[in-house]
Design an enzyme around this catalytic site. Structure first.
Site, short mmCIF file in Angstrom:
data_model
loop_
_atom_site.label_atom_id
_atom_site.label_comp_id
_atom_site.label_asym_id
_atom_site.label_seq_id
_atom_site.Cartn_x
_atom_site.Cartn_y
_atom_site.Cartn_z
N HIS A 84 90.05 107.16 98.82
CA HIS A 84 88.87 107.89 98.37
C HIS A 84 88.63 109.16 99.18
CE1 HIS A 84 86.33 105.52 101.36
NE2 HIS A 84 85.65 106.65 101.39
N ASP A 220 92.73 100.91 99.71
CA ASP A 220 92.13 102.24 99.84
C ASP A 220 92.84 103.10 100.90
OD1 ASP A 220 90.44 104.39 99.69
OD2 ASP A 220 88.59 103.25 99.91
N SER A 649 85.13 106.45 107.16
CA SER A 649 86.16 106.15 106.17
C SER A 649 87.48 106.73 106.65
CB SER A 649 85.81 106.76 104.82
OG SER A 649 85.01 105.88 104.12
N1 ARG Z 1 81.32 103.02 99.82
C1 ARG Z 1 82.38 103.80 100.37
C2 ARG Z 1 81.83 105.05 101.02
O1 ARG Z 1 80.67 105.14 101.23
C3 ARG Z 1 83.43 104.11 99.36
C4 ARG Z 1 83.07 105.11 98.32
C5 ARG Z 1 84.16 105.45 97.34
N2 ARG Z 1 84.40 104.40 96.37
C6 ARG Z 1 83.76 104.25 95.16
N3 ARG Z 1 84.06 103.24 94.41
N4 ARG Z 1 82.85 105.11 94.73
O2 ARG Z 1 82.30 106.15 101.02
N1 GLU Z 2 82.99 104.71 102.56
C1 GLU Z 2 82.32 105.31 103.67
C2 GLU Z 2 82.90 106.68 104.02
O1 GLU Z 2 83.36 107.39 103.17
C3 GLU Z 2 82.33 104.36 104.80
C4 GLU Z 2 81.37 103.33 104.48
C5 GLU Z 2 80.17 103.37 105.37
O2 GLU Z 2 79.23 104.12 105.07
O3 GLU Z 2 80.22 102.64 106.35
O4 GLU Z 2 82.84 107.12 105.14
#
Ligand code: ARG
Ligand code: GLU
Length: 714
Positions: A84, A220, A649
């Site tokens: 991502h 990921d 991330s």
């Molecule tokens: N929750 C993760 C973050 O905050 C992954 C986001 C990307 N994935 C998604 N399915 N939208 O960045």
């Molecule tokens: N998916 C998050 C990022 O892009 C990390 C998840 C979180 O917020 O801990 O950094």
């Protein structure tokens, strides 16, 4: 037997969570953390993590782009981060003929690696505290404005004082709300090429359905390579550049992990708010999060229906949907978590203790005596402005596509007599437009806009709304209300938009005012800019000033304690252990997932749970090579108790020997309040098991040649 084991495990793990709150400053580990880390199992020293005289772990970690982390895993500049995080690049290289999102991408040799203009990675060369230089000439009596001016000038002076300023990029950032400042010196590489990415059915498996949720089965990750000039120094893109030889890269440990193992996450957490007072948390729980969530629920509901009806809309709105739903889901988890932790009452107790500390001493009363009262007063003034601010953002600024387009035209209108600015805006709009048009569906947008305006007028106090919107209240109840405005608008006709930009001048700008949607947008945005934004900025700045003083007082009151500095998108160390958790009464979540779970989730009817044929074949033939765990399954992800946030991330998850065991990519939903309040029992970061990445690269993609440059510990 299983039950007995499970409950034994529960007893062992739940009652003795090892989590340690905090994202710690690498140069201060020696003072505050290393002893504890070593007690928890870490086998190396603080200098192994951060050292400016010898290669250390920090030399293998980068800020990837503007908000992710990546780590170097070979002597030839190979880098791993999340799928991502590389998504934008992968998407840009994709076309119908080369659909790397759907099929994945693997460069068969270095010549096939793909350049990414605009992408950079930054290595931290060194960081230093510079508080005294930055706060020189600042005194508590000074107004916000003059304080800011002095600090800005001091920051510039400090930046200049670092030699090699052309070679390096220097940032100065506040910690503890400006009670401390650090300077950060970075080496920035701008030739970073895409090496490999799995298909979305692996890299985004589970999609938005599983996002923020444990147990998780997302592969990921994506691979990039840093290129440098022949002198191994940063150089802008050139086919003659060569792979960067890093000072340090992470060895990869394939031996696997066990519950209780020490872990650390080394990366760039973006922002946290661990020291905000109880009225701030009340505002988040009662107003801010619910309003933002409700506005997005409305938008997502419309998108979902429209996407299900039309495969074209499905593709057009996929990324908008993901972007909207990510924070939407997190805010809901955060609210729940804060309520469950009784966050308001907890902070109130802390504030009582603070008040009695202040009251013990006359000079404290003089310096800090008004803090809590000021907070209460300012937050109660902020309350309905906050609602107007949040809902303006959700409903007007980032709600509908067409208002996004119109706002760009409006910027041009406003800068029509500022030639330099105008000449920048116009080509930027021209470059942005094709992507906008490609992903614009009028039928969808026409439903989104009135629905969002409706919640805006319903929730915002009428005294903060432009009169015209107030009078539209009943019209907005009709979902077809704006239909004819859309039909008549220049902004829903791609040919007219293009010719409008091409010949944009003062006359065209005047004519725009006759467009119904333009007129509606500028009425609302003009009112906002004049009546809401200034009040919001004034109040939030006043609050920050009190918060800075509160922070200073806390630092004084707890001078003998170790306090974590809120995240500020700089390199930090979090540590904890590999461990599962109890998400709710009666359930316990295991610390790892496997390929078997992917097959359990498989559902050809749900896009998020599509499993590619190649992966199914590997599963059925149990062709796992050296990547299986001790029970013969392919590990996919694991969770651990490291305090992480957005920006982490792609961060390396390291074992006691500083070897790579995983790549961080998310947090569990039950722990998303950790940006405000950390709960060792339930806050878990989610990492890709590095063995799954190796398995996908080697067995699924047939790109095993990439493994040859890694240092694999089997
Ligand atoms: N929750 C993760 C973050 O905050 C992954 C986001 C990307 N994935 C998604 N399915 N939208 O960045
Ligand atoms: N998916 C998050 C990022 O892009 C990390 C998840 C979180 O917020 O801990 O950094």
């Amino acid at each position: 037997m299983r039950k007995l084991l499970a409950s034994l495990l529960l007893l062992l793990t739940v009652t003795s969570s090892y989590a340690v709150e905090g994202m710690w400053i690498p140069t201060l580990l020696k003072r505050y953390n290393i002893e504890e880390m070593q007690k928890m199992g870490f086998k190396l020293t603080a200098e192994d993590i951060y050292d400016i005289n010898h290669a250390s772990m920090k030399d293998a970690v980068v800020l990837f782009g503007s908000g992710c982390t990546g780590e170097v895993i070979s002597g030839e500049g190979l880098l791993i981060t999340n799928h991502h995080c590389g998504f934008g690049q992968i998407q840009k290289h994709s076309s119908v003929a080369h659909d790397y999102l759907t099929n994945g991408f693997w460069a068969k040799n270095k010549a096939e690696e793909l350049a990414n203009p605009g992408l950079s990675v930054q290595f931290l060369v060194k960081m230093e505290e510079v508080t005294a230089s930055i706060l020189k000439g600042v005194s508590p009596e000074m107004s916000n404005d003059s304080t800011r001016k002095v600090i800005v000038a001091n920051i510039e002076a400090v930046k200049k004082s670092y030699q090699d300023k052309n070679k390096y990029q220097v940032d100065v950032k506040p910690l503890f709300y400006g009670n401390q400042y650090f300077a950060y010196v970075y080496e920035v590489f701008r030739d970073v090429r895409l090496v490999g990415a799995p298909p979305v059915s692996i890299g985004k498996f589970g999609g938005d359905t599983d996002n923020w949720v444990w147990p998780r089965h997302t592969g990921d990750f994506s691979l990039f390579r840093i290129y440098a000039g022949k002198d191994n120094k940063p150089a802008s893109y050139s086919p003659n550049n060569v792979p960067y030889h890093p000072k340090k890269f992470f060895p990869i440990n394939m031996k696997g992990i066990r519950e209780g193992d020490f872990t650390m996450v080394f990366g760039f957490p973006g922002s946290t708010q661990e020291y905000i007072p109880s009225p701030a948390i009340r505002l988040i729980i009662e107003k801010s999060n619910p309003n933002k969530v409700d506005a997005r629920t409305i938008k997502l509901g419309i998108l979902e229906k429209q996407m299900a009806k039309d495969p074209k809309v499905m593709i057009q709105y996929a990324s908008k949907y993901a972007g909207t739903s990510n924070a939407w889901k997190k805010w809901q988890g955060e609210t729940k978590g804060l309520i469950r932790l009784h966050a308001i009452e907890r902070k109130q107790k802390e504030e009582q203790a603070f008040a009695s500390w202040v009251n013990q001493d006359g000079s404290r009363i003089q310096k800090y005596g008004t803090i809590l009262g000021d907070f209460n007063k300012l937050y109660s003034e902020l309350s309905d402005i906050q609602i107007a601010y949040d809902l303006y953002n959700e409903s007007v600024a980032r709600g509908s596509d067409i208002f996004g387009l119109i706002s760009r035209f409006d910027l041009m209108v406003q800068s029509i007599s500022d030639t330099a600015k105008f000449n920048k805006l116009k080509p930027a709009l021209e470059a942005w437009l094709p992507g906008y048009l490609k992903d614009y569906d009028q039928a969808t947008d026409q439903l989104v806009l009135p629905a969002l305006l409706k919640i805006y007028v319903e929730r915002v106090d009428p005294k903060h709304l432009p009169g015209r919107l107030n009078s539209l209240k009943s019209d907005l109840m009709n979902p077809n209300f704006l239909q004819s405005a859309y039909q008549k608008s220049i902004f829903s006709d791609s040919l007219k938009i293009k010719s409008l930009i091409a010949g944009f001048d003062a006359k065209a700008a005047r004519k725009l005012k006759k467009d119904g949607l333009y007129e509606l947008y500028t009425t609302i945005s003009g009112h906002y800019a004049k009546n809401i934004e200034p009040k919001y900025l004034k109040l939030t700045q006043d609050i920050l000033k009190v918060q800075k003083l509160y922070m200073a007082a806390i630092l004084e009151m707890k001078a003998d304690q170790r306090l974590m500095a809120d995240a500020n998108l700089t390199l930090r160390v979090a540590y904890g252990k590999v461990e599962g958790f109890e998400p709710m009464d009666g359930a316990y979540y295991e610390y790892f997932t496997t390929l078997k779970g992917i097959m359990e989730k498989e559902d050809p009817k749900i896009a998020d749970y599509y499993v590619p044929e190649g992966l199914k074949r590997l599963y059925l033939s149990k062709d796992y090579g050296p990547y299986a765990n001790s029970t013969g399954e392919v590990p996919v992800a694991f969770c651990a108790s490291n305090h992480t946030t957005g920006g982490n991330s792609g961060s390396p998850v390291l074992n006691a020997n500083g070897e790579l065991i995983g790549v961080n990519f998310d947090r569990c939903w039950e722990g998303t309040m950790s940006d405000i309040l950390f709960d060792p029992e339930r806050c878990r970061n989610i990492a890709l098991d590095i063995r799954y990445a190796l398995f996908i690269i080697d067995k699924f993609a047939g790109a095993g040649y990439l493994l040859k440059e890694m240092n694999l510990i089997q």
